[in-house]
Design an enzyme around this catalytic site. Structure first.
Site, PDB file in Angstrom:
ATOM      1  N   LYS A  53      47.624 -59.352 -40.051  1.00  0.00           N
ATOM      2  CA  LYS A  53      47.060 -58.000 -40.652  1.00  0.00           C
ATOM      3  C   LYS A  53      46.185 -57.320 -39.634  1.00  0.00           C
ATOM      4  O   LYS A  53      45.833 -57.847 -38.611  1.00  0.00           O
ATOM      5  CB  LYS A  53      46.164 -58.939 -41.890  1.00  0.00           C
ATOM      6  CG  LYS A  53      45.152 -59.658 -41.436  1.00  0.00           C
ATOM      7  CD  LYS A  53      44.465 -60.261 -42.448  1.00  0.00           C
ATOM      8  CE  LYS A  53      43.433 -61.253 -42.013  1.00  0.00           C
ATOM      9  NZ  LYS A  53      42.805 -62.079 -43.199  1.00  0.00           N
ATOM     10  N   TYR A 279      20.393 -42.354 -24.002  1.00  0.00           N
ATOM     11  CA  TYR A 279      19.814 -41.864 -24.891  1.00  0.00           C
ATOM     12  C   TYR A 279      18.453 -42.483 -25.413  1.00  0.00           C
ATOM     13  O   TYR A 279      18.417 -43.853 -25.254  1.00  0.00           O
ATOM     14  CB  TYR A 279      20.723 -41.823 -26.225  1.00  0.00           C
ATOM     15  CG  TYR A 279      21.915 -41.199 -26.523  1.00  0.00           C
ATOM     16  CD1 TYR A 279      21.593 -39.709 -26.574  1.00  0.00           C
ATOM     17  CD2 TYR A 279      22.980 -41.312 -26.601  1.00  0.00           C
ATOM     18  CE1 TYR A 279      22.487 -38.764 -26.706  1.00  0.00           C
ATOM     19  CE2 TYR A 279      23.949 -40.239 -26.570  1.00  0.00           C
ATOM     20  CZ  TYR A 279      23.785 -39.262 -26.603  1.00  0.00           C
ATOM     21  OH  TYR A 279      24.779 -38.113 -26.849  1.00  0.00           O
TER      22      TYR A 279
END
Ligand SMILES: *Cc1c(COP(=O)(O)O)cnc(C)c1O
Length: 386
Positions: A53, A279
């Site tokens: 999956k 940042y």
């Protein structure tokens, strides 16, 4: 991967053709490691269903599927039937079980592609029966019971009714109940009494199915941890995903991680003390240091929450990521020693050459490897080694 229907649009459209060339970050997938892990797990299990999956836990579902089938897995497991259809589109013919679909999923397409389906409710059973009648194909079902997670699978109070309905449909030739399945909530902690309770509930559920006239030949409960630590849970089949790609949530064996993520140095600079990086100026240099820029960030799946702890391997040394992790870039401090544009940083790998592992990154970000590996971005240039 080929979309099974013409109108299916992937949420992040890829380029029309793979972009060639080594520039940029690279994700190398070591199928040899997947093969070795598969052999170890197949040896522990009665029979092995390989769970591929979420694109094979981020390793490429079709590549992982072909590898595990060559190494002893006898079936594949996926969450959505769409994932199963993609395996068929890739030419994989092995048994595939899909266990989590809404009632209006395309069960007709699933039966035409010979996918086996897990059935967690009467509503799902009715939808699958309708698809079987439409296609003239008998549906192979695994009845799915919840044994103590209150997550997927039928609520115990609805189980007997589900078994009786399935038995009626079986007598009409529309379905064949080949399995009964459940999933363990606490198997990562060997010895947890929650597993004893689940075992009792699971045995009772199988008994109820038999009493309803069903003869499920595949009883399956164990995933990676229980396969490695608790033979009582093995029954006829183990559904193993994480272990194939080198994750052992039980912490009891050494499996081989199969991914190596590298990134080229884009630029370098030397800065004095007191310089703010990135940042929010989240980092300020405390001495003269060399900084390098690497072209990957949370847009590629590096967890932003690893800020302040993460490291990479550069020129054979561990170097800290400094400042915030941006969407597309990170800054690494190499201290006194300059790196050069074109040098390659190892962001994570198996760990045998001093580089961080995916487990390290997961710990730095306060998460688990599963989340890190399944979140790696499509922008990474992927190469597969046999
Ligand atoms: C994901 C999943 C598995 C595989 O679990 P691992 O711990 O990754 O081996 C097995 N069964 C179900 C129902 C799952 O959702």
């Amino acid at each position: 991967m080929t979309a099974p229907t013409a109108r299916t649009v992937s949420p992040v459209p890829g380029p029309a053709a793979p972009v060639p060339g080594p520039a940029g970050p690279r994700l190398r997938i070591d199928l040899g490691a997947v093969a070795a892990n598969t052999r170890l797990l197949a040896d522990r299990a009665v029979a092995l269903m390989a769970v591929v999956k979420a694109d094979g836990f981020g390793h490429g579902a079709a590549d992982v599927a072909r590898t595990v089938l060559a190494e002893g897995a006898t079936a594949l497991g996926v969450t959505t039937l769409h994932e199963g259809l993609e395996l068929r589109a890739a030419g994989i013919a092995a048994p595939v079980l899909s266990w989590l679909n809404p009632v209006d999923a395309d069960f007709t397409a699933a039966l035409r592609a010979r996918l086996q389906l897990a059935v967690p409710s009467r509503e799902h059973l009715d939808a699958v029966i309708a698809a079987a009648a439409r296609t003239g194909r008998r549906a192979q079902l695994h009845l799915h019971i919840d044994t103590g997670m209150a997550r997927d699978g039928a609520a115990p109070a609805r189980w007997q009714e589900l078994c009786r309905s399935a038995a009626r449909a079986e007598r009409r030739g529309l379905v064949e109940v080949v399995g009964v399945m459940s999933h363990l909530g606490c198997a990562d902690t060997p010895g947890d009494p929650c597993t004893d309770a689940a075992l009792t509930a699971f045995r009772a559920a199988v008994g109820t199915a038999r009493a309803a006239g069903l003869r499920p030949r595949l009883r399956h409960l164990a995933a990676t941890s229980a396969t490695l630590t608790d033979p009582r849970t093995h029954f006829d089949l183990s559904r193993v995903g994480a272990g194939l790609v080198g994750i052992d949530p039980s912490g009891t064996v050494r499996l081989r991680p199969a991914l190596t993520l590298t990134a080229p140095v884009v630029s370098v600079r030397e800065v004095p003390a007191g310089v703010h990086v990135g940042y929010g100026h989240a980092c300020t240099t405390t001495r003269r240091t060399h900084l390098v820029l690497l072209p990957l960030g949370y847009g590629d799946g590096l967890p932003r929450a690893a800020n302040g702890r993460a490291e990479v391997l550069l020129q054979g040394r561990r170097c800290p990521v400094v400042g915030r992790i941006s969407m597309d870039q990170i800054v690494v401090s190499t201290g006194d020693r300059p790196a050069a544009p074109g040098d390659t940083a190892v962001v994570f790998g198996p760990g045998d050459r001093g580089e961080p592992t995916a487990a390290d990154w997961a710990r730095w970000a306060g998460t688990i490897e599963h989340e890190l590996l399944t979140g790696l971005g499509r922008r990474l240039h992927r190469t597969v080694s046999p």
